[in-house]
Scaffold this active site. Structure first.
Site: not given
Length: 260
Positions: A65, A111, A114, A134
């Protein structure tokens, strides 16, 4: 919705979605997420498509992200919008009737990993690195990473990856079962297309029913996972550590975490 940042094309029964923000290493922003959701809706209704490829341009599949998209959100906005949107959209790809193959050509972080975990299969080029960084920003994986990664490679290895935030080479990821196959970079696209064609040549109803049966036996991320990651992600984003992690990222320095 149409955008140059995410492109959808068709080659017979094979659909290809390409993340096309190479200058930002395909970091996901709100526009890209909206396009991904639109394409998922289209593919879900398209009975002519038998396999879906997910790929990225440039040096990365996706580095996660875009920090500038979420770092100024309040905890409520983080939970109600950003985290829930990502969960909903990635779940659409996990639940597509067609098999989804993630083609990992470069960096696959946060992300982006993910999104790859929402696919059914993952092919990676030699030298590709994968990680959940993260914790280095004082936050947590919030788009299903804590759930799907543990389901795929086991809780111990998932904890190792997420706790450390360190990168894992594609070759190591293959031994863990995180990627299905590692191939030379120059052969990645060809190998992915060949696998897609092999699957597409089989009975589509049989393939799709088999996918549903296997997914039913190994539910990677249920409603409880969404709720827990939403709550935890919202909380983590509001800590002093998260603020320090984001500031350090923007200032290109090492963060000084306080545990608060």
């Amino acid at each position: 919705m149409t955008t140059e940042l995410v492109q959808l094309s068709f080659n017979g029964p094979i659909a290809t979605i390409v993340l096309n923000r190479a200058a930002k290493l395909n970091a996901l922003n709100a526009e890209m997420l909206a396009a991904l959701e639109t394409y998922a809706d289209e593919l879900d209704r398209n009975q002519e498509v038998r396999v879906v490829l997910l790929a990225g341009t440039g040096k990365a599949f996706c580095v996660g992200a875009d920090i500038y998209e979420w770092s100024d959100l309040s905890p409520l906005e983080m939970g109600r919008r950003w985290i829930r949107d990502g969960h909903r959209i990635f779940a659409r790809y996990a639940r597509l009737p067609q098999p989804v193959i993630a083609v990992l050509n470069g960096y696959t972080f946060g992300g982006g990993l993910e999104l790859a975990l929402a696919a059914d299969l993952r092919l990676a080029a030699e030298g590709v690195q994968l990680s959940f960084p993260e914790v280095k920003l004082g936050i947590i994986p919030g788009w299903g990473g804590t759930q799907r990664l543990a389901q795929l490679i086991g809780p111990s290895r998932a904890k190792q990856m997420i706790f450390s935030g360190e990168r894992v080479a594609a070759e190591q990821a293959e031994t863990w079962g995180l990627v299905n196959e590692v191939v030379p970079p120059e052969k990645l696209a060809e190998q992915a297309l060949e696998l897609a064609r092999t699957i597409a040549a089989n009975g589509p109803v049989a393939v799709q029913l088999t996918k549903q049966l296997i997914d039913a036996a190994f539910p990677a991320s249920g409603d409880s996972g969404v709720v827990l990651e939403t709550l935890a992600g919202s909380l983590a984003s509001y800590t002093a550590d998260a603020q320090e992690g984001v500031a350090a990222f923007r200032q290109r320095r090492q963060p000084q975490f306080s545990g608060r």
